[in-house]
Design a protein around this motif. Structure first.
Motif, PDB file in Angstrom:
ATOM      1  N   ASN A 250       0.850  -1.189   0.000  1.00  0.00           N
ATOM      2  CA  ASN A 250       0.000   0.000   0.000  1.00  0.00           C
ATOM      3  C   ASN A 250       0.886   1.239   0.000  1.00  0.00           C
ATOM      4  O   ASN A 250       2.120   1.146   0.087  1.00  0.00           O
ATOM      5  N   VAL A 251       0.256   2.403  -0.104  1.00  0.00           N
ATOM      6  CA  VAL A 251       1.012   3.647  -0.226  1.00  0.00           C
ATOM      7  C   VAL A 251       1.836   3.913   1.035  1.00  0.00           C
ATOM      8  O   VAL A 251       2.958   4.438   0.956  1.00  0.00           O
ATOM      9  N   ALA A 252       1.303   3.559   2.200  1.00  0.00           N
ATOM     10  CA  ALA A 252       2.048   3.774   3.442  1.00  0.00           C
ATOM     11  C   ALA A 252       3.378   3.025   3.421  1.00  0.00           C
ATOM     12  O   ALA A 252       4.430   3.579   3.772  1.00  0.00           O
ATOM     13  N   GLU A 253       3.342   1.756   2.989  1.00  0.00           N
ATOM     14  CA  GLU A 253       4.575   0.967   2.923  1.00  0.00           C
ATOM     15  C   GLU A 253       5.507   1.494   1.836  1.00  0.00           C
ATOM     16  O   GLU A 253       6.741   1.494   2.014  1.00  0.00           O
ATOM     17  N   LEU A 254       4.934   1.933   0.714  1.00  0.00           N
ATOM     18  CA  LEU A 254       5.762   2.515  -0.351  1.00  0.00           C
ATOM     19  C   LEU A 254       6.479   3.763   0.146  1.00  0.00           C
ATOM     20  O   LEU A 254       7.688   3.931  -0.073  1.00  0.00           O
ATOM     21  N   GLY A 261      15.227   5.408   1.875  1.00  0.00           N
ATOM     22  CA  GLY A 261      16.241   5.300   0.825  1.00  0.00           C
ATOM     23  C   GLY A 261      16.177   4.026   0.017  1.00  0.00           C
ATOM     24  O   GLY A 261      17.164   3.666  -0.652  1.00  0.00           O
ATOM     25  N   GLY A 262      15.038   3.342   0.033  1.00  0.00           N
ATOM     26  CA  GLY A 262      14.948   2.057  -0.663  1.00  0.00           C
ATOM     27  C   GLY A 262      14.287   2.116  -2.026  1.00  0.00           C
ATOM     28  O   GLY A 262      13.945   1.065  -2.590  1.00  0.00           O
ATOM     29  N   ALA A 263      14.098   3.315  -2.588  1.00  0.00           N
ATOM     30  CA  ALA A 263      13.379   3.435  -3.863  1.00  0.00           C
ATOM     31  C   ALA A 263      14.095   2.712  -5.000  1.00  0.00           C
ATOM     32  O   ALA A 263      13.468   2.015  -5.804  1.00  0.00           O
ATOM     33  N   THR A 264      15.402   2.870  -5.078  1.00  0.00           N
ATOM     34  CA  THR A 264      16.154   2.257  -6.182  1.00  0.00           C
ATOM     35  C   THR A 264      16.044   0.736  -6.158  1.00  0.00           C
ATOM     36  O   THR A 264      15.807   0.100  -7.189  1.00  0.00           O
ATOM     37  N   GLN A 265      16.188   0.154  -4.988  1.00  0.00           N
ATOM     38  CA  GLN A 265      16.084  -1.301  -4.877  1.00  0.00           C
ATOM     39  C   GLN A 265      14.678  -1.777  -5.231  1.00  0.00           C
ATOM     40  O   GLN A 265      14.501  -2.828  -5.866  1.00  0.00           O
ATOM     41  N   PHE A 489      -0.853  -9.967 -19.103  1.00  0.00           N
ATOM     42  CA  PHE A 489       0.361  -9.329 -18.591  1.00  0.00           C
ATOM     43  C   PHE A 489      -0.014  -8.026 -17.898  1.00  0.00           C
ATOM     44  O   PHE A 489      -0.657  -7.160 -18.494  1.00  0.00           O
ATOM     45  N   ASN A 490       0.383  -7.924 -16.638  1.00  0.00           N
ATOM     46  CA  ASN A 490       0.100  -6.723 -15.850  1.00  0.00           C
ATOM     47  C   ASN A 490       1.282  -5.767 -15.957  1.00  0.00           C
ATOM     48  O   ASN A 490       2.379  -6.061 -15.496  1.00  0.00           O
ATOM     49  N   SER A 491       1.033  -4.609 -16.568  1.00  0.00           N
ATOM     50  CA  SER A 491       2.122  -3.645 -16.776  1.00  0.00           C
ATOM     51  C   SER A 491       2.248  -2.632 -15.650  1.00  0.00           C
ATOM     52  O   SER A 491       3.078  -1.724 -15.717  1.00  0.00           O
ATOM     53  N   ALA A 492       1.419  -2.753 -14.606  1.00  0.00           N
ATOM     54  CA  ALA A 492       1.489  -1.801 -13.493  1.00  0.00           C
ATOM     55  C   ALA A 492       2.778  -1.988 -12.698  1.00  0.00           C
ATOM     56  O   ALA A 492       3.221  -3.116 -12.474  1.00  0.00           O
ATOM     57  N   LEU A 493       3.357  -0.891 -12.295  1.00  0.00           N
ATOM     58  CA  LEU A 493       4.570  -0.906 -11.476  1.00  0.00           C
ATOM     59  C   LEU A 493       4.254  -0.254 -10.134  1.00  0.00           C
ATOM     60  O   LEU A 493       3.647   0.828 -10.081  1.00  0.00           O
ATOM     61  N   ILE A 494       4.650  -0.894  -9.067  1.00  0.00           N
ATOM     62  CA  ILE A 494       4.291  -0.438  -7.731  1.00  0.00           C
ATOM     63  C   ILE A 494       4.695   1.009  -7.484  1.00  0.00           C
ATOM     64  O   ILE A 494       3.971   1.784  -6.873  1.00  0.00           O
ATOM     65  N   TYR A 495       5.820   1.401  -8.017  1.00  0.00           N
ATOM     66  CA  TYR A 495       6.388   2.715  -7.711  1.00  0.00           C
ATOM     67  C   TYR A 495       5.961   3.798  -8.696  1.00  0.00           C
ATOM     68  O   TYR A 495       6.339   4.964  -8.551  1.00  0.00           O
ATOM     69  N   GLU A 496       5.155   3.469  -9.717  1.00  0.00           N
ATOM     70  CA  GLU A 496       4.997   4.374 -10.849  1.00  0.00           C
ATOM     71  C   GLU A 496       4.308   5.689 -10.506  1.00  0.00           C
ATOM     72  O   GLU A 496       4.674   6.741 -11.028  1.00  0.00           O
ATOM     73  N   THR A 497       3.301   5.678  -9.633  1.00  0.00           N
ATOM     74  CA  THR A 497       2.614   6.936  -9.309  1.00  0.00           C
ATOM     75  C   THR A 497       3.557   7.894  -8.609  1.00  0.00           C
ATOM     76  O   THR A 497       3.550   9.111  -8.874  1.00  0.00           O
ATOM     77  N   ASP A 537      15.973   8.963 -11.952  1.00  0.00           N
ATOM     78  CA  ASP A 537      17.395   8.765 -12.261  1.00  0.00           C
ATOM     79  C   ASP A 537      17.757   7.294 -12.442  1.00  0.00           C
ATOM     80  O   ASP A 537      18.539   6.938 -13.332  1.00  0.00           O
ATOM     81  N   ASP A 538      17.210   6.427 -11.585  1.00  0.00           N
ATOM     82  CA  ASP A 538      17.598   5.017 -11.605  1.00  0.00           C
ATOM     83  C   ASP A 538      16.602   4.137 -12.354  1.00  0.00           C
ATOM     84  O   ASP A 538      16.668   2.908 -12.264  1.00  0.00           O
ATOM     85  N   LEU A 539      15.689   4.760 -13.092  1.00  0.00           N
ATOM     86  CA  LEU A 539      14.733   3.986 -13.869  1.00  0.00           C
ATOM     87  C   LEU A 539      15.425   3.440 -15.113  1.00  0.00           C
ATOM     88  O   LEU A 539      15.980   4.205 -15.910  1.00  0.00           O
ATOM     89  N   PRO A 540      15.413   2.118 -15.307  1.00  0.00           N
ATOM     90  CA  PRO A 540      16.092   1.544 -16.482  1.00  0.00           C
ATOM     91  C   PRO A 540      15.538   2.099 -17.792  1.00  0.00           C
ATOM     92  O   PRO A 540      14.357   2.440 -17.885  1.00  0.00           O
TER      93      PRO A 540
END
Length: 556
Positions: A250-254, A261-265, A489-497, A537-540
């Motif tokens: 959920n958004v709280a955990e995100l 500092g865990g966004a890149t991972q 195929f689910n193209s949603a990415l948890i971090y995208e918003t 910055d770290d988005l492939p």
């Protein structure tokens, strides 16, 4: 102002006088007989107001019912609140561990429930009966503003940990909390004034949870037909498990991951999961020796183009030679394009495609012939042939992308075994908290707002304005065929918003306040306010999100 001062209220061109302090609900009652369903909110000069709010100025009011999108969202939200209250009453607060809304399924919301109770239809029947009893009592749904600190303490004591965690990353000093007969909760959006407005619902066991069935926006007085796609449900459920595995359910955990500092991972882990899924699909296609046509369809802003490129890369890794084909090149010439009921060109329907020519070309390719492949000139509105010759060898496959690719009427001449059909959609399973879901359409709309601005020069207002038309096209031409796909195929990415927020937020602020699209822009801005931003910055360069924000390695 004097307490007995009379104010002018304009509704549908008619001007009436009401005393200062009159509740909007009382004004709505005077006009209720003009509407086929309950008035749930009022639009006061471009601002949505709940019916318990009171008149404090001369104004123009528009009545909002469940046939309007904000009204339908209010009905859905209020029904969830009523169901939660009833569930806690029936099961007992001491036995409740968690009841969480997951996603929308065919005019219903899917929930999971945990606690010291047996989740079966008998329990749900008791909960539904309690809901109807509460509705009969017309109990008020009350709204109260708490300081953010007090709200955090309130929800910690209530055991609603995710809500308390969510508010730790809110800049706002106050939080609006709703209460119903002593039961308190937080909801993102407006509520009906009392429980009597919530009459059309049904609870049913479904899979390992249950569904709260709801009416449709078109007919708010009747339950919508419940015909869920099992394949879509399975993909949504699997995606939920992936989110939990990444500790971002959920958004709280995100936000917690971003703040630590865990966004890149998180980005790299989810991209790796997605690449593995694409690789698995490519391996399945390679195993099916008869497959010559990979058919890809999905709704707007699902990332179809980037997906087809990434799939092609994986197919090459399995020894195949993919060739991308856009079905847009088989549009009929402009003079032959059908028109809709408004006299506008209808580019969404199957009749806009030259189905006969597409099938003729594909059959010739399947038979080993050389075909001059067309290119559609959108400026001229005509197909052109530029000597782009194609012949299929033993390792060649066509990767075909278009909204009609799952419809067998489109590729009716091709043997079933020669086709591998893929449905791709942005099926977000990340919710704000246990009781506030994020519609999958919101994620796709945010993607499209950014892409339209970057590649077409469209304003956010223009994209929002055309979105209902886009959605109608999807309802008619894509969603009915999703279960015919070999894989979803689910193209949603948890971090995208969180990543899209810095791009889309300024565009939404540009929507004029006096426009019809402003309400939707404001809603999306409030929604984005829940997310801590993530830099790109770290988005492939291979990420599906690059199709929308730019900087990718594919020419899309």
């Amino acid at each position: 102002m004097e307490e007995n001062q009379m104010l002018q209220v304009t509704v549908d061109g008619a001007v009436r006088a009401y005393p200062l302090g009159t509740a909007y609900g009382a004004i709505a009652a005077d006009f209720q007989d003009r509407f086929p369903c309950d008035i749930l909110l009022v639009n006061r000069d471009g601002k949505l107001c709940e019916l318990h709010k009171t008149l404090d100025r001369d104004c123009t009011l528009k009545m909002v019912t469940a046939q309007d999108r904000p009204g339908f969202q209010t009905y859905e939200r209020s029904a969830v609140f009523l169901m939660l209250k009833a569930f806690y009453d029936v099961a007992g607060p001491e036995n409740m561990e968690q009841v969480s809304v997951q996603y929308s399924l065919s005019h219903a919301l899917f929930f999971l429930a945990r606690g010291c109770f047996t989740l079966d239809q008998a329990l749900l029947d008791r909960v539904e009966a309690r809901m109807r009893a509460l509705a009969d009592q017309a109990l008020p749904i009350e709204k109260r503003s708490y300081s953010t600190d007090d709200a955090i303490e309130l929800f910690q004591k209530a055991g609603l940990v995710h809500k308390a965690q969510l508010f730790q990353y809110r800049i706002n000093s106050h939080v609006n909390v709703y209460s119903l007969d002593g039961f308190v909760d937080y909801f993102y959006g407006y509520m009906a004034p009392d429980t009597s407005y919530i009459r059309c619902f049904k609870l049913e066991i479904y899979e390992n949870g249950f569904v709260l069935r709801l009416p449709t926006q078109k007919d708010p007085n009747r339950l919508g037909v419940f015909e869920p796609s099992r394949k879509v449900f399975r993909e949504l459920y699997d995606s939920t498990l992936r989110g939990e595995a990444l500790s971002a359910a959920n958004v709280a955990e995100l936000n917690e991951a971003v703040a630590q500092g865990g966004a890149t991972q998180l980005i790299l882990a989810h991209e790796a999961m997605m690449e593995k899924k694409i690789g698995d699909i490519a391996a399945e296609i390679a195993r099916r020796k008869d497959v010559r046509f990979v058919m890809i369809a999905g709704p707007s802003s699902s990332g179809k183009t980037t997906f087809s490129h990434r799939l092609s890369t994986q197919l090459r890794a399995h020894g195949l030679r993919p060739h991308p084909i856009a079905t847009d090149n088989y549009f009929k010439n402009r003079e032959d394009t059908p028109r809709d009921e408004h006299g506008n060109y209808d580019f969404e329907g199957l009749d806009a495609m030259d189905v006969a020519q597409f099938n003729a070309d594909m059959v010739r390719l399947l038979n080993g012939e050389t075909v001059d492949m067309p290119v559609y000139n959108f400026k001229k509105g005509a197909r052109e042939y530029n000597g782009s010759l194609l012949k299929l060898g033993p390792a060649d496959v066509l990767v075909i992308e278009g909204i009609h690719c799952l419809n067998d009427q489109f590729a009716h001449s091709l043997p079933r075994e020669s086709k591998y059909k893929i449905y791709i959609s942005c099926l977000t399973t990340l919710n704000i908290d246990d009781h506030n879901r994020i519609p999958t359409t919101d994620a796709r709309l945010l993607r499209r707002i950014e892409r339209d601005a970057r590649t077409r020069g469209y304003s956010a207002q223009a994209t929002i304005k055309m979105w209902p038309s886009v959605r109608r096209g999807e309802e008619n031409n894509i969603f009915p065929f999703q279960d015919s796909a070999d894989v979803i195929f689910n193209s949603a990415l948890i971090y995208e918003t969180a990543l899209l927020k810095p791009y889309v937020q300024p565009l939404l602020f540009g929507v004029p306040r006096d426009s019809e699209e402003y309400l939707e822009a404001k809603r999306l801005l409030k929604f984005l306010n829940y997310f801590l931003p993530i830099p790109a910055d770290d988005l492939p360069k291979t990420s599906l999100l690059r199709e929308f924000i730019g900087g990718g390695c594919y020419h899309v």
